[in-house]
Scaffold this motif. Structure first.
Motif: not given
Length: 215
Positions: A1-26
């Protein structure tokens, strides 16, 4: 089990929205879904993640502009920020007008979070730390197993959050950074609300606002 993540810049302010998930349960969560919902949904689908909740560090529009729409569309609970942030969440319609964003409605989260609370995503656990200063109810999420923190607009690589908005306070922000973040290990990485990742050790050594000779 480990933490996975992706950073997704959004809005004109390039805000870092983070998608995070558990790679065991998804099972996963979005931290600070500020907008650009089609972009966020595409990232979730590409990762094969089942969203189970939305996490919020604070109530500024570029961090929460897409939260309510996603919560309603996908029937997701919203967790965070701390209840002092009701001040900013109630002002979302005015924020949208002021910054020329799409219309936004005020909302309250499903669960207000307090210092020391625990948030779970799949089999992952995140400690909540209350870090006011940038805003009155700002929180951060820390996964100690991965030594990773999502710090919103408290701290940046080489900078700190601004405190000139209503209910911001510079001294409180510095206290939050030094007392709530820099007490973690130097090797802890953090995802800020804007810009590149860094480590707390790097910021202690080089950040001109809270590191180096101020350390």
């Amino acid at each position: 089990m480990a933490l996975q993540y992706r950073i997704i810049p959004v809005t004109p302010y390039e805000q870092n929205c983070t998608l995070l998930w558990c790679d065991e349960t998804m099972e996963g969560a979005l931290v600070d879904a500020g907008g650009d919902i089609p972009k966020l949904r595409a990232a979730v689908e590409k990762a094969g993640v089942k969203l189970v909740k939305l996490l919020v560090t604070h109530g500024h529009l570029d961090h929460v502009g897409g939260v309510l729409a996603l919560a309603e569309e996908l029937a997701l609970p919203i967790e965070g920020p701390q209840r002092e942030e009701k001040f900013w969440l109630d002002m979302l319609p005015q924020q949208a007008m002021m910054f020329r964003f799409p219309p936004a409605r005020a909302f309250e989260p499903t669960r207000w979070l307090e210092d020391g609370d625990t948030v779970t995503v799949g089999k992952l656990e995140f400690e909540v730390r209350y870090c006011p200063g940038h805003t009155p109810g700002h929180i951060v999420f820390i996964n100690h197993a991965a030594k990773l923190a999502m710090v919103g607009d408290v701290l940046f690589a080489g900078s700190i959050g601004r405190t000139d908005f209503p209910r911001g306070d510079y001294d409180t922000l510095i206290q939050s950074i030094r007392g709530r973040l820099f007490t973690l290990g130097d090797d802890y990485r953090f995802i800020p609300g804007h810009g590149p990742m860094s480590t707390f050790g790097q910021e202690k050594a080089t950040n001109p606002f809270v590191g180096g000779r101020f350390g």
